[in-house]
Design an enzyme around this catalytic site. Structure first.
Site, PDB file in Angstrom:
ATOM      1  N   GLU A 185       4.961   6.936 -10.963  1.00 56.25           N
ATOM      2  CA  GLU A 185       4.080   6.828  -9.790  1.00 56.25           C
ATOM      3  C   GLU A 185       3.137   8.024  -9.693  1.00 56.25           C
ATOM      4  O   GLU A 185       1.974   7.881  -9.313  1.00 56.25           O
ATOM      5  CB  GLU A 185       4.933   6.714  -8.523  1.00 56.25           C
ATOM      6  CG  GLU A 185       5.659   5.387  -8.431  1.00 56.25           C
ATOM      7  CD  GLU A 185       6.672   5.324  -7.307  1.00 56.25           C
ATOM      8  OE1 GLU A 185       7.042   4.209  -6.916  1.00 56.25           O
ATOM      9  OE2 GLU A 185       7.111   6.381  -6.813  1.00 56.25           O
ATOM     10  N   SER A 196       9.546  -2.010  -1.769  1.00 58.03           N
ATOM     11  CA  SER A 196       9.566  -3.214  -0.948  1.00 58.03           C
ATOM     12  C   SER A 196       8.306  -3.375  -0.107  1.00 58.03           C
ATOM     13  O   SER A 196       8.090  -4.444   0.468  1.00 58.03           O
ATOM     14  CB  SER A 196      10.801  -3.183  -0.038  1.00 58.03           C
ATOM     15  OG  SER A 196      10.777  -2.015   0.765  1.00 58.03           O
ATOM     16  N   THR A 197       7.481  -2.329   0.002  1.00 59.21           N
ATOM     17  CA  THR A 197       6.217  -2.452   0.741  1.00 59.21           C
ATOM     18  C   THR A 197       5.101  -2.890  -0.210  1.00 59.21           C
ATOM     19  O   THR A 197       4.390  -3.869   0.062  1.00 59.21           O
ATOM     20  CB  THR A 197       5.856  -1.110   1.420  1.00 59.21           C
ATOM     21  OG1 THR A 197       7.008  -0.621   2.101  1.00 59.21           O
ATOM     22  CG2 THR A 197       4.717  -1.300   2.403  1.00 59.21           C
ATOM     23  N   LYS A 209       8.420  10.827  -2.454  1.00 57.09           N
ATOM     24  CA  LYS A 209       8.519   9.547  -3.137  1.00 57.09           C
ATOM     25  C   LYS A 209       9.694   9.580  -4.107  1.00 57.09           C
ATOM     26  O   LYS A 209      10.235  10.630  -4.403  1.00 57.09           O
ATOM     27  CB  LYS A 209       7.219   9.229  -3.893  1.00 57.09           C
ATOM     28  CG  LYS A 209       6.095   8.843  -2.916  1.00 57.09           C
ATOM     29  CD  LYS A 209       4.830   8.353  -3.597  1.00 57.09           C
ATOM     30  CE  LYS A 209       5.019   7.296  -4.623  1.00 57.09           C
ATOM     31  NZ  LYS A 209       5.773   6.103  -4.164  1.00 57.09           N
ATOM     32  N   GLY A 211      12.975   4.771  -4.851  1.00 56.94           N
ATOM     33  CA  GLY A 211      13.246   3.712  -5.822  1.00 56.94           C
ATOM     34  C   GLY A 211      13.356   4.227  -7.246  1.00 56.94           C
ATOM     35  O   GLY A 211      13.482   3.436  -8.189  1.00 56.94           O
TER      36      GLY A 211
HETATM   37  C1  5RP Z   1       9.747   4.310  -5.455  1.00 54.09           C
HETATM   38  C2  5RP Z   1       9.015   4.869  -4.300  1.00 54.09           C
HETATM   39  C3  5RP Z   1       8.688   3.937  -3.191  1.00 54.09           C
HETATM   40  O1  5RP Z   1       7.317   3.912  -3.040  1.00 54.09           O
HETATM   41  C4  5RP Z   1       9.340   4.435  -1.937  1.00 54.09           C
HETATM   42  O2  5RP Z   1      10.737   4.541  -2.170  1.00 54.09           O
HETATM   43  C5  5RP Z   1       9.085   3.510  -0.758  1.00 54.09           C
HETATM   44  O3  5RP Z   1       9.685   2.272  -0.997  1.00 54.09           O
HETATM   45  P1  5RP Z   1       9.745   1.143   0.111  1.00 54.09           P
HETATM   46  O4  5RP Z   1       8.343   0.647   0.306  1.00 54.09           O
HETATM   47  O5  5RP Z   1      10.684   0.123  -0.466  1.00 54.09           O
HETATM   48  O6  5RP Z   1      10.313   1.765   1.368  1.00 54.09           O
HETATM   49  O7  5RP Z   1       8.677   6.021  -4.247  1.00 54.09           O
HETATM   50  O8  5RP Z   1      10.051   5.305  -6.388  1.00 54.09           O
END
Ligand code: 5RP
Length: 232
Positions: A105, A33-34, A96, A99
Site C-alpha cells: 500500500e 473492507s472499505t 495502516k 489487513g
Molecule cells: C490494509 C489496510 C486497510 O486499508 C485498513 O486496515 C483499513 O481496512 P478497513 O477498510 O477494512 O477498515 O491498511 O493493510
C-alpha cells in the site's frame, strides 16, 4: 453505533471515491473492507482504466468485477490511488496495515499523484497509536528485529498468525499514543529486518473521505488546503 451503520458508511465513502476515477486513469487499488466498495463500484461503472492492486485479495476482486489489473512495474506511475486506513490523525498521518498489506500500500500510495483515503468516522483520532502500529518483518531474525522495535519504545510486539502476501511476518507494535509520528516513522524505517511499518506520512495524503451519520465529507489534507481542524 450499529454494525449496519458502519457497513453503510464504508460503502458510502468507498463508492464516493470511485466517482473520482475517470477514463484513461492509472488507478491504485487499496485493500480492506472499505476500498472493497470502491472496487465493486468501479466494476459496475467499468471506466476505461488500468489498475494495480495492493494485495492478492484486491487483485482477485478487481479481476472478478472486470477491471484490468497489471503489476505496478507495468505502469510505473499512478494518477490516483484509493485506500482505507485504520487511523487518521488530526494532522493526517495514517496508521495502516490492519489487513497486513501496508508494504504494498505504501508503494502504491507513493506512486500516485493523488491518494484518497476512505474511512468511516470511527477512524478519526487526535494522535495515532491506540490501534497499534503494524509492522512487516523479515522471517530471518524476527525476535532480534522485534527487540530493536522494543528499544524504540514499543511495550509489545505481537506477531500475527498470518504472513503477508510478500511471505514476511506481520506484527503489531504498541507505542501508546504517538506524539511524533514522523520521528517514529524515521526510526522504524532504520531498523534492520523491518521491511515496512504502517505509519504513512501526511505528505502522501491528498484528501480523506469520511463517512459519518450525515453522509460523506471530503477533508483536503492540510498541505492541500484546510485540514479537519482547519490548520494549514
Ligand atoms: C490494509 C489496510 C486497510 O486499508 C485498513 O486496515 C483499513 O481496512 P478497513 O477498510 O477494512 O477498515 O491498511 O493493510
Amino acid at each position: 453505533m450499529s454494525e449496519d451503520w458502519v457497513e453503510t458508511a464504508k460503502a458510502a465513502t468507498g463508492r464516493r471515491a470511485a466517482d473520482c476515477v475517470e477514463d484513461g486513469m492509472r488507478v491504485g487499488l487499496g485493500t480492506g473492507s472499505t476500498v472493497k466498495h470502491t472496487i465493486i463500484a468501479l466494476g459496475e461503472r467499468a471506466p476505461d482504466v488500468v489498475c494495480t492492486a495492493t494485495s492478492v485479495r484486491s487483485h482477485e476482486l478487481a479481476t472478478e468485477v472486470g477491471l484490468r489489473v497489471v503489476s505496478p512495474d507495468e505502469i510505473t506511475h499512478l494518477d490516483i490511488a484509493i485506500d482505507g486506513a485504520d487511523e487518521v490523525s488530526a494532522d493526517f498521518y495514517l496508521t495502516k496495515g490492519g489487513g497486513g498489506a501496508h508494504t504494498r500500500e505504501k508503494v502504491v500510495a507513493t506512486m500516485s499523484d493523488r491518494f484518497i483515503v476512505v474511512v468511516d468516522e470511527r477512524k478519526l483520532v487526535d494522535k495515532l497509536g491506540a490501534f497499534g502500529t503494524p509492522v512487516e518483518i523479515l522471517p530471518f531474525a524476527p525476535e532480534v528485529t522485534a527487540a530493536w522495535i522494543r528499544d524504540l519504545g514499543a511495550s509489545e510486539v505481537a506477531f500475527r498468525q498470518r504472513s503477508s502476501d510478500n511471505g514476511n511476518l506481520l506484527a503489531d507494535a504498541r507505542f501508546g499514543l504517538i506524539d511524533d509520528p514522523a520521528g517514529l516513522a524515521t526510526a522504524l524505517s532504520a531498523v534492520p529486518g523491518l521491511v515496512e511499518h504502517g505509519i504513512f506520512s501526511k505528505e502522501l495524503v491528498t484528501e480523506v473521505m469520511v463517512a459519518g451519520r450525515g453522509g460523506v465529507s471530503v477533508l483536503p489534507a492540510p498541505h492541500e488546503g484546510a485540514g479537519p481542524q482547519g490548520g494549514a
